[in-house]
Design an enzyme around this catalytic site. Structure first.
Site, PDB file in Angstrom:
ATOM      1  N   GLU A  79      -2.026  -5.769  -4.146  1.00 59.31           N
ATOM      2  CA  GLU A  79      -2.734  -5.587  -2.790  1.00 59.31           C
ATOM      3  C   GLU A  79      -4.092  -6.124  -2.925  1.00 59.31           C
ATOM      4  O   GLU A  79      -4.628  -6.731  -2.018  1.00 59.31           O
ATOM      5  CB  GLU A  79      -2.839  -4.127  -2.799  1.00 59.31           C
ATOM      6  CG  GLU A  79      -3.278  -3.576  -1.269  1.00 59.31           C
ATOM      7  CD  GLU A  79      -3.553  -2.050  -1.354  1.00 59.31           C
ATOM      8  OE1 GLU A  79      -3.114  -1.255  -0.502  1.00 59.31           O
ATOM      9  OE2 GLU A  79      -3.913  -1.457  -2.303  1.00 59.31           O
ATOM     10  N   HIS A  93       0.827  -1.051   0.076  1.00 60.91           N
ATOM     11  CA  HIS A  93      -0.032  -0.057  -0.097  1.00 60.91           C
ATOM     12  C   HIS A  93       0.755   1.129  -0.096  1.00 60.91           C
ATOM     13  O   HIS A  93       0.602   2.146  -0.668  1.00 60.91           O
ATOM     14  CB  HIS A  93      -0.943   0.048   1.446  1.00 60.91           C
ATOM     15  CG  HIS A  93      -1.649   1.270   1.385  1.00 60.91           C
ATOM     16  ND1 HIS A  93      -2.766   1.318   0.621  1.00 60.91           N
ATOM     17  CD2 HIS A  93      -1.503   2.336   2.134  1.00 60.91           C
ATOM     18  CE1 HIS A  93      -3.269   2.618   0.928  1.00 60.91           C
ATOM     19  NE2 HIS A  93      -2.616   3.160   1.865  1.00 60.91           N
ATOM     20  N   ASN A 138      27.360 -21.569  -8.308  1.00 61.25           N
ATOM     21  CA  ASN A 138      28.208 -22.626  -8.336  1.00 61.25           C
ATOM     22  C   ASN A 138      27.956 -23.883  -7.223  1.00 61.25           C
ATOM     23  O   ASN A 138      27.975 -24.769  -7.639  1.00 61.25           O
ATOM     24  CB  ASN A 138      29.719 -22.408  -8.249  1.00 61.25           C
ATOM     25  CG  ASN A 138      30.326 -21.902  -9.718  1.00 61.25           C
ATOM     26  OD1 ASN A 138      29.716 -22.313 -10.590  1.00 61.25           O
ATOM     27  ND2 ASN A 138      31.335 -21.027  -9.412  1.00 61.25           N
TER      28      ASN A 138
END
Length: 694
Positions: free
Chosen positions: A71, A49, A427
């Site tokens: 929202e 918000h 990795n």
């Protein structure tokens, strides 16, 4: 005019957006582990918000629309109309990535208009089902009308009950703006944002989207759950310019209506900021409910304290700190120059003033260095999301353990080390930690562990990256190295497993069986090592087959001003960072022996390999007719090596200066510095000499 006025807030908007996006990332990761945690959902809703309101105020409609759709989806989960599932979480993460893309575009001088979010918005709202309908229905009721008086909806009643069960109050705040207000949307946003700081906003009538588009007259309602008393809410809202009237009613689920907690009279717009006398009268009133409900007043001082703390910080552009650090560097150089001149002139009366100058400049230097320090969490915060995405891509189960996130490093070092750290993680995830079924067959827990730790050690910071995966198989590396002609078969067979494993750090060496989007262990590891060493750091790797791999990175606290050892090789003066210096010794000629064709000596019972630094630099070798040789012992990873020099001058703080674009690629030289006598000394990268030797 409006655009020009808002542009001055762009920097602050981007800073706040970065903070909110990182907060959303952390919260979504937490929500994914427990999708019914209402506290986390409410926190996400609040952050989304706030972001939506800021984007709307700045005119970034695409960002505002996407955040509003996220929202809505969260609101449906919060109200229980549509529980969250894995597809929803993936969609929310995708939305978060798109918001980050928008922020990056805006930071680069663009905007959010070129990013189409239509499909994503529809998908979020389709998944959300019907949560938008009640909001639209509520919007049809007159703002501040009798909707509460005629009874609460089922969702509203549940919200009120939940709020009171948590020991907080549910308030309906009716705000009327002054008739002379010209920026109604901006004032409404300020009111909503201020109230949201004091509690947990449930909804607004009309909805926030309508407020942001200025689709209302002069009044609107805010529904808020908060431990703060009504008087504090009233005072906070009245301080906002153009607020004409504030009416607050406490909502009660039992009577399905709004029991007036305090009906406030209209306040003239010019009296928006309460007079001192009014504040004095409000104080006892605010303390009165505290006696009846001890749990409520405790929260109010906490918010005041946090607000006070926040007001004591200020954002400073990193460019200004760079300029300040450069000026401090010039001060250090000038101080060294003055000290040398005074020493040569033997002016003893300058000793005290110079000592004081040294203390002051040292304090300034320390303070500026601390100003540039940021916690490693600045980089570490993005790793949980990276691990989450890699787990889904690779179908692996890995737990990330972070330690020492509060450890601080120079901002420049933090910026430079981020990409190498990501490469190490990729990795470990791709070719280090095995799939769950493979781990189970080996008697390991199905969930792998990737641990990243940071801590201060001496005048530097150590970052360790370790996993409990497959490790590096020395036999396979040995075989691959022989096949590629990197080492001869005889030499490879005489090398220890630890020495063989270091081969993966050579440029272009790879153990990967096939090319993937993620590098195999060893692919690009030389680039990681080179980056660490270019920062004046040290890189070391240790691994055991089927037990895991451990990477050790040591970094200097700052790259600007470092303590160094000044030496002479022939007639030239050089500097070596003390981060790399283990000790200095004097070695007698008769104690130097030749082993396998290389000069060595014994240092406390251990064999120390010696190298003539003049020969390494391609200059004149140190004279061989001396009875005793100065030696600088440096540690490179787990290895020690001694460099024979002509003279040891001593320790000195130096300011690292770049050699420019044309000279920056010279092997073994990391920069230059200006000495107290005005001459230039080159700064040596001794780690590169060892790798060249190897």
């Amino acid at each position: 005019m409006a655009d020009m006025d808002m542009s001055q807030y762009l920097g602050a908007f981007l800073d706040e957006t970065d903070d909110n996006l990182q907060k959303l990332d952390d919260l979504l990761l937490a929500l994914e582990k427990d999708m019914v945690d209402m506290d986390v959902i409410n926190e996400i809703f609040r952050a989304a918000h706030t972001l939506k309101g800021m984007a709307g105020t700045m005119g970034f409609t695409q960002m505002m629309g996407l955040t509003h759709a996220m929202e809505d989806r969260l609101d449906a989960a919060r109200k229980g109309t549509r529980p969250l599932g894995e597809p929803d979480m993936n969609m929310l993460f995708q939305g978060l990535d798109t918001l980050q893309e928008m922020a990056d575009s805006i930071r680069g001088g663009g905007n959010d208009a070129h990013i189409d979010v239509t499909d994503m918005v529809h998908a979020l709202r389709d998944e959300g089902g019907a949560p938008a309908a009640p909001a639209q229905a509520q919007a049809t009721a007159p703002a501040g009308g009798s909707d509460a008086a005629s009874g609460l909806s089922k969702e509203d009643a549940e919200w009120v009950k939940h709020t009171t069960d948590e020991g907080e109050s549910a308030f309906k705040i009716h705000v009327t703006l002054s008739q002379s207000c010209l920026l109604r949307a901006a004032r409404a946003y300020m009111v909503v944002n201020r109230l949201d700081e004091l509690g947990d906003m449930y909804k607004t009538v009309p909805p926030t989207e309508a407020l942001e588009k200025e689709e209302f007259e002069f009044d609107f309602d805010v529904y808020l759950a908060t431990p703060a008393p009504a008087e504090e809410l009233k005072a906070a809202v009245e301080k906002i310019t153009d607020v004409g009237k504030v009416e607050i009613s406490e909502m009660n689920a039992e009577n399905a209506g709004s029991a007036p907690a305090q009906a406030e009279q209209a306040a003239p717009a010019q009296a928006a900021a309460p007079a001192p006398a009014q504040e004095a009268q409000a104080a006892p009133a605010a303390q009165a409910p505290a006696q009846a409900a001890p749990a409520k007043p405790a929260a109010a001082p906490a918010k005041k304290d946090s607000a006070k703390k926040a007001s004591q910080t200020v954002r400073v552009d990193i460019g200004r700190l760079d300029k300040l650090m450069n000026l401090v560097g010039e001060l250090v150089i000038s101080r060294a120059r003055i000290e040398r001149l005074v020493q040569e002139a033997r002016l003893r009366e300058f000793d005290d003033p110079l000592s004081q100058l040294g203390r002051i400049s040292g304090d300034i230097q320390e303070l500026v260095t601390k100003l540039r320090m940021v916690p490693v969490s600045f980089t570490f915060d993005r790793f949980p999301r990276l691990i989450r995405d890699l787990c889904k891509t690779l179908n692996k189960n890995v737990e990330l353990v972070l330690e020492g996130e509060d450890t601080e490093l120079d901002r420049t070092v933090i910026d430079e080390i981020g990409d190498p750290m990501v490469h190490l993680i990729r990795n470990s995830m791709d070719h280090g930690i095995e799939h769950p079924d493979e781990r189970k067959a080996l008697g390991k827990p199905e969930k792998g562990i990737l641990k990243i730790s940071a801590y201060q050690e001496g005048s530097g910071v150590v970052i360790e990256v370790s996993d409990d995966g497959a490790g590096i198989d020395p036999d396979k590396v040995r075989k691959k190295a022989i096949e590629r002609g990197i080492v001869s078969e005889d030499r490879a067979n005489n090398m220890s497993d630890e020495e063989i494993q270091q081969i993966v750090l050579l440029p272009g060496f790879s153990m990967a069986k096939q090319v993937t989007d993620l590098s195999g262990r060893g692919v690009g590891m030389d680039a990681v090592k080179s980056k660490v060493e270019s920062l004046g750091g040290q890189f070391d790797l240790a691994s055991k087959k089927n037990e895991g791999t451990h990477v050790y990175i040591r970094l200097p606290l700052t790259l600007a001003i470092v303590l160094s050892l000044l030496i002479k090789v022939g007639d030239e003066t050089y500097a070596i960072s003390l981060e790399n210096v283990e000790e200095t010794i004097m070695v007698r000629r008769e104690h130097i022996k030749t082993v396998h064709g290389e000069p060595t000596t014994l240092l406390r019972g251990e064999v120390l390999s010696l190298n003539d630094l003049g020969y390494v630099l391609g200059a004149d070798a140190v004279a061989h007719d001396r009875d005793e040789y100065p030696v600088v012992v440096v540690r490179i990873g787990k290895n020690k090596i001694g460099f024979i020099v002509s003279e040891l001058i001593g320790q000195q703080e130096i300011v690292i200066k770049s050699l420019g674009r044309f000279l920056s690629k010279i092997d073994g030289i990391t920069g230059g510095t200006i000495l107290g006598d005005g001459n230039v000394a080159l700064i040596l990268d001794v780690a590169s000499f060892y790798s060249t030797k190897g």
